[in-house]
Design a protein around this motif. Structure first.
Motif: not given
Lengths: 540, 41
Positions: A291, A96, A306, A302-303, B23-24, A295-296, B36-37, B17, B19-20, A298-299, A113, B30-33, B26-27
């Motif tokens: 990017d 993970i 797991l 991860g699970p 990840c959730i 990032n999305r 610098d794409n 758990f 780390s999982a 990753v959401l 990139r 950053k969903w709508n970030d 973090y995601g």
């Protein structure tokens, strides 16, 4: 592996074959529909090679995860947890944290990139163009083309045994059916088809594993009760395992013991870190448009992991408590000493029949999703990287058609390997391939993305040193491969040329650091890459 | 903890758990970030 599915068939006689047949048929029809979608959407080289660089984050995450996790991760490694215990959860954590978080956030964004800046469509091409070397691209492609069929062979055997046992068809017919189905959608639909089907297969895997976890804890009276039952069994560890350092299924093996080394070096570090340099996974970072998509992903990723390795290792270890309650035996004994049979035995005896059917589909999905990506990566490595770019110096057009032909060729090689290689070697294929990729590619891949001072010469030196030191360690020192291969025996008359703890230290722990050192030393001794080229590579 | 005596094991269990969930978070964070794409057209 072979014996596993043969024996497993005995436990499945009670299953209704027609119902399962219909379910598999429906599943295959959906797979073909997704493959056809991929075919329709594939118009240019970029579509075929990197899915047009506009894949949805959910599809990326599941495709990455489903490719990463094959049947052997669930059955083989779950069984290893049944024997060695919950220490394998460190691998789940690495899967993970390193396999998803570090991979996507640190490596993924840079890979995407740079891939775009250099117009690279495969992992070897990314490396070759960063270091301005066709040799790097050709050698990497050739290495993947030679060794990946070994890894694909094991996945193919697993999937074919599954079809043989569940549909009661001949094994040879099963190999043929599975190969033709997967080849059909990979060859026609390219990476778009691979990733769409992966996403479906990943979803099935997620559902199957989630149910497995819940049922297992319910059977054993809850989370704490289940763990406590397993903890109290530490005096039941067989003498042979106890002598190797096994201290119970909810304890780490004794520090420095052979089992500790196997667990920490091969499983946790080897597979845990090796994943970063897997070409079939790294290429996926180049399939999204920005990017935000990484990032999305990753959401979801991860699970997902797991639920794959986390669940497989927990359930594998807990099967001991279940078998002790019901049969008064530990899992390894129930499985007749073959750890590959622990998970199937547990699922057959502890789970309701409807779930066994669903789990069959989970395993078929796991095999097919890994296989499809392997076929695609082998084909692009041989067809595009080795043949077109290295041998023909990029002069031929028709990348897609050459790649298609190469996919067909490498698939044939996988099938032949699956038939001729001894099962003891095939069973080690995943670890061999992961370790080789880490030693050969990780230093120059890391340098490509994060160290502008790394030079073409440093990259070539680390590629060669990593590859050959890894192969040398496999053939002459690491006993798990050296003994069945027999090369050391034939040349030097001894099973391994070193003895003691060295024979259980995984090649990755020796070859990868060596390749890193070589990469740094040689780079510092050679002329830096031109600023213009670096500006192109690292353009934001 | 959780019926597991060896801290090296329950730590791994918890870290899986954590780390999982990490990840959730973090995601989601950053969903709508989309700064610098480096986007592809």
């Amino acid at each position: 592996m072979e014996r596993r599915f043969r024996q497993w068939r005995g436990g499945l006689v009670a299953l209704s074959t027609p119902v399962l047949g219909v379910i598999i048929l429906v599943y295959l029809m959906v797979i073909f529909y997704l493959g056809w979608l991929g075919y329709k959407k594939t118009k240019e080289t970029e579509d075929y090679m990197v899915a047009g660089r506009k894949i949805h984050p959910y599809i990326l995450a599941l495709s990455y995860g489903a490719t990463f996790i094959s049947t052997s991760a669930i059955i083989g490694f779950g069984g290893a947890a049944g024997a060695l215990g919950m220490g394998l959860l460190w691998l789940a954590f690495m899967n993970i944290f390193v396999g998803i978080f570090i991979a996507f956030v640190i490596f993924g964004s840079k890979t995407r990139r740079m891939g775009l800046n250099l117009n690279a469509v495969t992992f070897p091409e990314l490396l070759g163009r960063r270091y301005q070397s066709r040799f790097i691209q050709g050698f990497s492609g050739g290495l993947i083309g030679i060794f990946m069929p070994l890894y694909a062979g094991i996945v193919l055997i697993g999937g074919a045994r599954f079809l043989e046992s569940t549909l009661s068809i001949d094994y040879d017919v099963a190999v043929l059916i599975l190969t033709v189905i997967v080849a059909a959608y990979v060859i026609t639909g390219g990476l778009i088809a691979v990733m769409y089907t992966d996403a479906l297969q990943g979803t099935l895997m997620f559902i199957g594993m989630a149910i497995l976890l819940v049922f297992t804890y319910i059977k054993l009276g809850g989370v704490t009760a289940a763990h406590s039952a397993l903890t109290s069994m530490s005096d039941l560890v067989p003498d042979s395992l106890a002598a190797g350092g096994h201290l119970g299924w909810t304890a780490m093996p004794a520090f420095g013991s052979p089992i500790w080394w196997t667990l920490v070096s091969t499983l946790v570090l080897g597979v845990g870190i090796g994943v970063i340099a897997q070409p079939q996974l790294a290429v996926r970072f180049m399939t999204v448009k920005n990017d935000t998509a990484l990032n999305r992903a990753v959401l979801v990723g991860g699970p997902f992991i797991l639920m794959m390795t986390g669940v497989a290792f927990t359930v594998g270890a807990l099967s001991n408590a279940y078998f002790y309650n019901t049969l008064g035996k530990i899992s390894v004994v129930v499985a007749g000493g073959n750890t590959d049979l622990i998970m199937p035995e547990f699922i057959n005896s502890a789970m309701p029949e409807t779930f066994v059917i669903l789990f069959m589909l989970t395993l078929l999905a796991a095999a097919m999703s890994t296989l499809s990506s392997q076929f695609h990566t082998m084909g692009t490595s041989i067809g595009h990287d080795f043949y077109r770019e290295f041998l023909k110096k990029g002069e031929l057009g028709q990348t897609i058609n050459i790649t298609r032909a190469a996919i067909a060729f490498t698939i044939l090689a996988s099938v032949i390997l699956a038939y001729i290689l001894p099962i003891s070697i095939i069973a080690r294929a995943t670890a061999i391939f992961f370790g080789l990729c880490a030693a050969a590619f990780l230093p120059m891949y890391t340098g490509a993305l994060f160290w502008k001072r790394m030079t073409k010469e440093g990259a070539i030196a680390s590629l060669l040193v990593g590859t050959f030191s890894s192969l040398f360690w496999l053939a002459f020192v690491h006993s798990s491969e050296a003994v069945p291969l027999g090369i050391s025996k034939a040349i030097f008359g001894v099973d391994t040329i070193l003895t003691g703890t060295w024979t259980v230290v995984d090649p990755i722990l020796v070859a990868t650091p060596l390749a890193f050192v070589v990469a740094i030393v040689v780079s510092l001794m050679t002329k830096p890459t031109s600023k213009e080229h670096l500006d192109t590579c690292f353009k934001e | 903890m959780l019926g597991i005596d060896d801290p090296q094991i329950w730590l791994a269990y918890i870290l899986c758990f954590v780390s999982a969930v990490g990840c959730i978070i973090y995601g989601a964070f950053k969903w709508n970030d989309d700064s610098d794409n480096g986007e592809v057209d």
